[in-house]
Motif scaffolding. Sequence first.
Motif, mmCIF file in Angstrom:
data_model
loop_
_atom_site.group_PDB
_atom_site.id
_atom_site.type_symbol
_atom_site.label_atom_id
_atom_site.label_comp_id
_atom_site.label_asym_id
_atom_site.label_seq_id
_atom_site.Cartn_x
_atom_site.Cartn_y
_atom_site.Cartn_z
ATOM 1 N N ALA A 1 67.220 40.433 59.368
ATOM 2 C CA ALA A 1 66.961 39.288 58.495
ATOM 3 C C ALA A 1 67.827 38.106 58.914
ATOM 4 O O ALA A 1 68.972 38.268 59.335
ATOM 5 C CB ALA A 1 67.245 39.655 57.040
ATOM 6 N N ILE B 1 58.653 42.839 65.662
ATOM 7 C CA ILE B 1 59.927 42.809 64.939
ATOM 8 C C ILE B 1 60.302 44.183 64.385
ATOM 9 O O ILE B 1 61.348 44.338 63.765
ATOM 10 C CB ILE B 1 59.867 41.779 63.787
ATOM 11 N N TRP C 1 64.202 41.925 54.608
ATOM 12 C CA TRP C 1 63.485 43.186 54.666
ATOM 13 C C TRP C 1 63.593 43.837 53.301
ATOM 14 O O TRP C 1 64.679 43.916 52.725
ATOM 15 C CB TRP C 1 64.073 44.115 55.721
ATOM 16 N N LEU D 1 58.516 43.103 54.164
ATOM 17 C CA LEU D 1 59.418 41.997 54.480
ATOM 18 C C LEU D 1 58.816 40.679 54.042
ATOM 19 O O LEU D 1 57.613 40.582 53.778
ATOM 20 C CB LEU D 1 59.734 41.938 55.976
ATOM 21 N N GLU D 2 59.669 39.666 53.973
ATOM 22 C CA GLU D 2 59.238 38.315 53.643
ATOM 23 C C GLU D 2 59.536 37.403 54.816
ATOM 24 O O GLU D 2 60.644 37.396 55.356
ATOM 25 C CB GLU D 2 59.959 37.804 52.392
ATOM 26 N N LEU D 3 58.531 36.635 55.236
ATOM 27 C CA LEU D 3 58.680 35.673 56.320
ATOM 28 C C LEU D 3 58.689 34.269 55.737
ATOM 29 O O LEU D 3 57.897 33.951 54.845
ATOM 30 C CB LEU D 3 57.534 35.796 57.320
ATOM 31 N N ILE E 1 62.793 35.594 59.392
ATOM 32 C CA ILE E 1 62.732 36.775 58.536
ATOM 33 C C ILE E 1 63.674 36.536 57.367
ATOM 34 O O ILE E 1 64.893 36.549 57.528
ATOM 35 C CB ILE E 1 63.129 38.049 59.303
ATOM 36 N N SER E 2 63.090 36.287 56.199
ATOM 37 C CA SER E 2 63.900 35.994 55.018
ATOM 38 C C SER E 2 64.636 37.240 54.545
ATOM 39 O O SER E 2 65.849 37.203 54.312
ATOM 40 C CB SER E 2 63.007 35.449 53.901
ATOM 41 N N VAL F 1 54.664 39.502 64.030
ATOM 42 C CA VAL F 1 54.634 38.292 63.220
ATOM 43 C C VAL F 1 53.213 37.737 63.247
ATOM 44 O O VAL F 1 52.691 37.423 64.323
ATOM 45 C CB VAL F 1 55.621 37.236 63.751
#
Length: 419
Positions: free
Chosen positions: A62, A72, A22, A37-39, A19-20, A7
């Motif tokens: 997620a 992660i 993957w 991925l989106e954080l 973690i929104s 991260v």
Amino acid sequence: MKIEIKVPQAGESVTEAMISEWFKDNGEQVEKDEAILELETDKANMELNADQGGRLEISVEAGEVVTVGQIIGYIDTAAAGSVAAAPQAPASEAAGTAPESGNQDEKPLSPAVRRVVAEENLDPASIEGSGPGGRILKGDALAAAKTQTAPAAQPATPQPATPQPAAPKAAAPRPATPQPAVSAAGSRVERSVPMSMMRRRIAQRLVQAQHESAILTTFNEVDMSAMMALRARYKEAFEKKHGVRLGFMSFFVKACVEALKFVPEINAAIDGNNIVYRDYQDIGVAVGTEKGLVVPIIRNAGDLSFAGVESTINAYAKKARDGKISLDDLTGGTFTISNGGVYGSLLSTPILNPPQSGILGMHKIEKRPVVVDDQVVVRPMMYLALSYDHRIVDGKGAVTFLVKVKECIEDPARIMLEV
């Protein structure tokens, strides 16, 4: 060789993220610099790209909250060749599925999106993606599911009617069809979902403001006639020259700049036992998004023209819709304007955004009878609310501020002449 996925540091005050989603499944092949991925942080969302190509190994799923520097997942670069060859076998097995796989290449689905598509029986080709490169995000899939369920309920009633003509007496059992509606109305379903990082931060800041500030609110009302007439007279010429529409917010931003110059303590902040006065005005404009309220900052608003203010607001609104608001866009600010009127609010008491000392609340424009020159006339009126920190701002200063804003809106020439 396995490369750690950590991260990243997203800002000085950001220590954790969620973690929104993957964008790839566990074990899938990823390419170098591909978004994986989106954080979601308490201020903005950010995508994380792969440092190298290889097979993805997910360690944290997620929806989990992670800290800066936490591992992660991994990328196994040694497995890059074997993973890339694996999908070719099933593809050559059935040539008839080639168009389908080609469609997936156009709109790659993340695990979270794939789950929603499968559960709601959606067609990915019919979903318009709002992510980078048209990629379908989880929110897009959920929105498509909502629009699909609404029309689906209507065809459900005519369908049972088609078997009815075969048996005329079967018309009697028709009242039995409302049974699903009865059970749905009587359902008591509950579901628990994790609070987003932005919503957590909003909750934290609101409680902080209530505990650390002495918040009071004062009210006034403003006649919008002159401003609306000026806008109607010049809006076409303004848009033609500057390429941006002339809205109400630029008038209020410029009016607040003049009022902040007149009452500088509202533009100041408390730092321990000191008061920090600013000779510039960085105005935060609250923007509502699907995930919560964000407040991007119009830097040096006092130095901007009306067109400059409108262009900045439009740029921020687009970034908010696209989920592209950055930490720099949200950092700082000496004063905030919140427009609850766009949602129909007639009157409210806005809460301070610490460490700021004031926030202006705009509300719905409503025609009301008012007395002008001893005559009762109907005018478009708006209630204004100023919430302020009474530790630094006295009641006289707060009232004076609102009166100054009122004067500038009711006589826009004051803004041009700075009087």
